[in-house]
Design a protein around this motif. Structure first.
Motif, PDB file in Angstrom:
ATOM      1  N   VAL A 243       3.779   9.634   2.223  1.00  0.00           N
ATOM      2  CA  VAL A 243       3.296  10.807   1.487  1.00  0.00           C
ATOM      3  C   VAL A 243       4.283  11.956   1.602  1.00  0.00           C
ATOM      4  N   GLY A 244       4.727  12.231   2.822  1.00  0.00           N
ATOM      5  CA  GLY A 244       5.637  13.350   3.028  1.00  0.00           C
ATOM      6  C   GLY A 244       6.979  13.153   2.352  1.00  0.00           C
ATOM      7  N   LEU A 245       7.538  11.951   2.471  1.00  0.00           N
ATOM      8  CA  LEU A 245       8.831  11.695   1.830  1.00  0.00           C
ATOM      9  C   LEU A 245       8.738  11.823   0.315  1.00  0.00           C
ATOM     10  N   ALA A 246       7.652  11.318  -0.257  1.00  0.00           N
ATOM     11  CA  ALA A 246       7.491  11.438  -1.701  1.00  0.00           C
ATOM     12  C   ALA A 246       7.383  12.900  -2.112  1.00  0.00           C
ATOM     13  N   GLY A 247       6.658  13.690  -1.314  1.00  0.00           N
ATOM     14  CA  GLY A 247       6.490  15.096  -1.653  1.00  0.00           C
ATOM     15  C   GLY A 247       7.783  15.885  -1.575  1.00  0.00           C
ATOM     16  N   VAL A 248       8.564  15.657  -0.510  1.00  0.00           N
ATOM     17  CA  VAL A 248       9.771  16.457  -0.344  1.00  0.00           C
ATOM     18  C   VAL A 248      10.957  15.906  -1.134  1.00  0.00           C
ATOM     19  N   SER A 249      10.868  14.655  -1.614  1.00  0.00           N
ATOM     20  CA  SER A 249      12.009  14.074  -2.337  1.00  0.00           C
ATOM     21  C   SER A 249      11.774  13.961  -3.834  1.00  0.00           C
ATOM     22  N   GLY A 250      10.600  14.389  -4.312  1.00  0.00           N
ATOM     23  CA  GLY A 250      10.301  14.249  -5.731  1.00  0.00           C
ATOM     24  C   GLY A 250      11.326  14.905  -6.626  1.00  0.00           C
ATOM     25  N   GLN A 251      11.665  16.157  -6.296  1.00  0.00           N
ATOM     26  CA  GLN A 251      12.621  16.871  -7.144  1.00  0.00           C
ATOM     27  C   GLN A 251      14.038  16.370  -6.939  1.00  0.00           C
ATOM     28  N   VAL A 252      14.316  15.832  -5.746  1.00  0.00           N
ATOM     29  CA  VAL A 252      15.630  15.227  -5.524  1.00  0.00           C
ATOM     30  C   VAL A 252      15.814  14.026  -6.444  1.00  0.00           C
TER      31      VAL A 252
ATOM     32  N   LEU B 194       0.823  -1.200   0.000  1.00  0.00           N
ATOM     33  CA  LEU B 194       0.000   0.000   0.000  1.00  0.00           C
ATOM     34  C   LEU B 194       0.862   1.256   0.000  1.00  0.00           C
ATOM     35  N   LEU B 195       1.941   1.236   0.777  1.00  0.00           N
ATOM     36  CA  LEU B 195       2.795   2.416   0.867  1.00  0.00           C
ATOM     37  C   LEU B 195       3.570   2.668  -0.421  1.00  0.00           C
ATOM     38  N   VAL B 196       3.957   1.603  -1.112  1.00  0.00           N
ATOM     39  CA  VAL B 196       4.635   1.777  -2.404  1.00  0.00           C
ATOM     40  C   VAL B 196       3.717   2.502  -3.386  1.00  0.00           C
ATOM     41  N   ALA B 197       2.443   2.113  -3.399  1.00  0.00           N
ATOM     42  CA  ALA B 197       1.491   2.771  -4.292  1.00  0.00           C
ATOM     43  C   ALA B 197       1.348   4.243  -3.938  1.00  0.00           C
ATOM     44  N   VAL B 198       1.270   4.547  -2.643  1.00  0.00           N
ATOM     45  CA  VAL B 198       1.174   5.942  -2.199  1.00  0.00           C
ATOM     46  C   VAL B 198       2.419   6.720  -2.611  1.00  0.00           C
ATOM     47  N   PHE B 199       3.584   6.111  -2.405  1.00  0.00           N
ATOM     48  CA  PHE B 199       4.835   6.811  -2.661  1.00  0.00           C
ATOM     49  C   PHE B 199       4.988   7.169  -4.141  1.00  0.00           C
ATOM     50  N   VAL B 200       4.787   6.194  -5.032  1.00  0.00           N
ATOM     51  CA  VAL B 200       5.044   6.460  -6.450  1.00  0.00           C
ATOM     52  C   VAL B 200       4.013   7.417  -7.042  1.00  0.00           C
TER      53      VAL B 200
ATOM     54  N   LEU C 245       6.705  15.627  12.012  1.00  0.00           N
ATOM     55  CA  LEU C 245       6.004  15.523  13.289  1.00  0.00           C
ATOM     56  C   LEU C 245       4.494  15.640  13.140  1.00  0.00           C
ATOM     57  N   ILE C 246       4.043  16.422  12.151  1.00  0.00           N
ATOM     58  CA  ILE C 246       2.618  16.725  12.073  1.00  0.00           C
ATOM     59  C   ILE C 246       1.859  15.902  11.040  1.00  0.00           C
ATOM     60  N   MET C 247       2.525  15.395  10.022  1.00  0.00           N
ATOM     61  CA  MET C 247       1.825  14.821   8.870  1.00  0.00           C
ATOM     62  C   MET C 247       0.916  13.653   9.256  1.00  0.00           C
ATOM     63  N   SER C 248       1.488  12.593   9.797  1.00  0.00           N
ATOM     64  CA  SER C 248       0.666  11.404  10.053  1.00  0.00           C
ATOM     65  C   SER C 248      -0.350  11.613  11.168  1.00  0.00           C
ATOM     66  N   PRO C 249      -0.039  12.324  12.283  1.00  0.00           N
ATOM     67  CA  PRO C 249      -1.105  12.552  13.273  1.00  0.00           C
ATOM     68  C   PRO C 249      -2.277  13.343  12.712  1.00  0.00           C
ATOM     69  N   LEU C 250      -1.998  14.302  11.818  1.00  0.00           N
ATOM     70  CA  LEU C 250      -3.078  15.090  11.244  1.00  0.00           C
ATOM     71  C   LEU C 250      -3.968  14.228  10.362  1.00  0.00           C
ATOM     72  N   LEU C 251      -3.371  13.465   9.450  1.00  0.00           N
ATOM     73  CA  LEU C 251      -4.167  12.618   8.563  1.00  0.00           C
ATOM     74  C   LEU C 251      -4.952  11.578   9.355  1.00  0.00           C
ATOM     75  N   SER C 252      -4.316  10.987  10.371  1.00  0.00           N
ATOM     76  CA  SER C 252      -4.991   9.980  11.174  1.00  0.00           C
ATOM     77  C   SER C 252      -6.166  10.583  11.938  1.00  0.00           C
TER      78      SER C 252
ATOM     79  N   GLY D 170       1.579   8.617   6.458  1.00  0.00           N
ATOM     80  CA  GLY D 170       2.011  10.007   6.446  1.00  0.00           C
ATOM     81  C   GLY D 170       3.483  10.146   6.081  1.00  0.00           C
ATOM     82  N   THR D 171       4.305   9.205   6.562  1.00  0.00           N
ATOM     83  CA  THR D 171       5.728   9.229   6.223  1.00  0.00           C
ATOM     84  C   THR D 171       5.934   9.038   4.727  1.00  0.00           C
TER      85      THR D 171
END
Length: 477
Positions: free
Chosen positions: A140-149, A12-18, A372-379, A137-138
């Protein structure tokens, strides 16, 4: 069985990440695409915009498709389509082909996203659910901040001589591997809590008219936000934004009539009855808008302002990734203040024309705040919704995420380029960072003022279970 359920989480997380990654990964490939395919400005813009447009516009309908035909089945269909569309992007021989494949990718991503959220809620209970959403949340956030990397590294290293095509073809083996194990590793969801029986006259089916209205309304919002700034805000952009209001009003009225007349609506509007959910959506939009706006500003400031190449700019952004990942392992209540602090530090560093390593340190703090905020907020947002409305809530949440990201890029970009008229990159970056600081203040205000979630109750043989906003299940007599 519990171990099998945890084995499903990486799939599930792989699908979210890509799918999240592909919203950003093509940005740094645009110059190479333009040169290789001899693409015009409009075609190049839609390589990026077509994906986000199809993604945002299709999420609500996709959530309903999961309710009708099964979230597990729709997940597999979306993953297969995303893998095929990625191959189509990588094999594109002309710009029109690439744009069409990118739109197909967006449709597939929209089909996947709400199913992932709903399956996470169905597969895990209590503290396990909180853990699953933390990893979501991890991802989603990692994919968002690492996309351009990742995009910068792939373009710069040119693996196997593929050039920009590697940004899309990298999804093919990942998607194929995930698809191969989905049937075996993705178990049937846990039995749903007992629900009140539907009235005999209740008729279920996909509301095609409602799907057309909500898609048209969302396109009328997202398209001008994506393309309007690039084209100098032509009249058609304002007409589209104005037209979105009556179209979405007509959609809401149709949903109310459907519910009153015995049809199952495309979107259960009762999902907004819980103030904690509705209020949380505002914070999600602000957070994703801030994240997307920061990615946009960094790409310009690091390369055009500081003169770094794509690979060096990507290396700088690893500080953001490192902060996010480290903090997301133990999310907590101080995410909003840390995010605000990091953006203020970044503003101060840019204002003082500091060295790149100081920019990296500020990005480390920003990333920690987001982690710190991403996954608690979504949950907490999803936990505020009763299980019977999980599909509708997932579609709405995904739509807010994507639309918030597009809106964040649009507002930040408009302010940035408006301040760049004199060619002062530092002043333009500071103006854009001011917008992001305002967004972080909004997230902080939400954390301080949010209403308590109305705890969804599920009947059991021995009592009732309350789901706290952090996902932990509490037994009540």
């Amino acid at each position: 069985m519990p171990s099998r359920r945890w084995a499903a989480l990486p799939v599930l997380l792989v699908a979210v990440f890509v799918t999240t990654l592909d919203f950003f990964v093509a940005n740094l490939a645009v110059p190479s695409i333009r040169a290789d395919l001899r693409a015009g400005d409009a075609a190049v813009q839609f390589v990026v915009a077509g994906y986000g447009l199809a993604y945002a516009a299709g999420l609500i309908t996709s959530g309903r498709l999961g309710d009708l035909y099964g979230h597990r089945r729709m997940f597999r269909a979306g993953l297969a389509l995303f893998t095929l569309a990625s191959a189509g992007c990588g094999l594109a021989g002309e710009a029109a082909w690439l744009v069409a494949a990118r739109v197909a990718q967006g449709v597939a991503a929209a089909l996947l996203a709400p199913q992932v959220l709903t399956l996470l809620g169905d597969l895990y209970r209590g503290a396990d659910r909180a853990t699953a959403f933390r990893w979501y949340g991890t991802a989603v956030g990692l994919a968002g901040v690492s996309g351009q990397v990742i995009g910068g590294v792939l373009v710069a290293t040119d693996p196997l001589g593929l050039g920009w095509r590697a940004c899309f073809l990298v999804n093919v083996p990942i998607g194929a591997a995930a698809l191969a194990v989905t049937g075996r590793l993705l178990p049937r969801p846990l039995p749903s809590p007992p629900r009140p029986a539907a009235p005999p006259a209740r008729r279920a089916g996909l509301d095609l008219g409602g799907a057309a209205l909500v898609t048209a309304g969302l396109v009328a919002i997202v398209l001008p936000l994506i393309e309007g700034r690039e084209q100098g805000w032509p009249p058609w952009a304002w007409w589209c934004l104005a037209a979105s209001v009556p179209v979405l009003v007509a959609f809401v009225r149709r949903q109310r009539r459907a519910a009153a007349s015995g049809w199952t609506p495309l979107l259960d509007l009762d999902v907004f009855a819980d103030r904690a959910f509705a209020w949380g959506l505002v914070a999600v939009g602000l957070l994703f808008g801030t994240s997307a706006g920061l990615s946009f500003v960094l790409a310009l400031y690091l390369q055009d302002g500081l003169g770094l190449g794509p690979l060096a700019a990507g290396a700088m952004c690893t500080a953001l990734n490192a902060g996010f990942f480290a903090a997301s392992l133990r999310p907590g209540r101080f995410g909003a203040p840390v995010l605000l602090l990091g953006l203020c530090l970044l503003y101060e560093v840019v204002a003082r024309a500091a060295q790149p390593y100081q920019v990296a340190l500020a990005l480390l703090v920003v990333g920690a705040g987001m982690g710190l905020i991403m996954s608690p907020l979504l949950s907490s947002v999803l936990s505020a919704v009763r299980p019977a409305r999980a599909g509708a809530a997932a579609g709405v949440l995904g739509t807010v995420q994507e639309t918030g990201g597009v809106l964040g890029c649009t507002i930040t970009g408009t302010v940035f380029f408006g301040a760049l008229d004199g060619g002062d990159w530092r002043s333009a970056t500071l103006a854009a960072l001011s917008v992001l600081v305002a967004g972080a203040l909004g997230v902080l205000a939400h954390a301080a003022l949010r209403p308590r979630a109305r705890t969804p109750l599920t009947a059991t043989s021995g009592g009732r279970h309350d789901h706290r906003p952090d996902g932990v299940e509490c037994r009540r007599p």
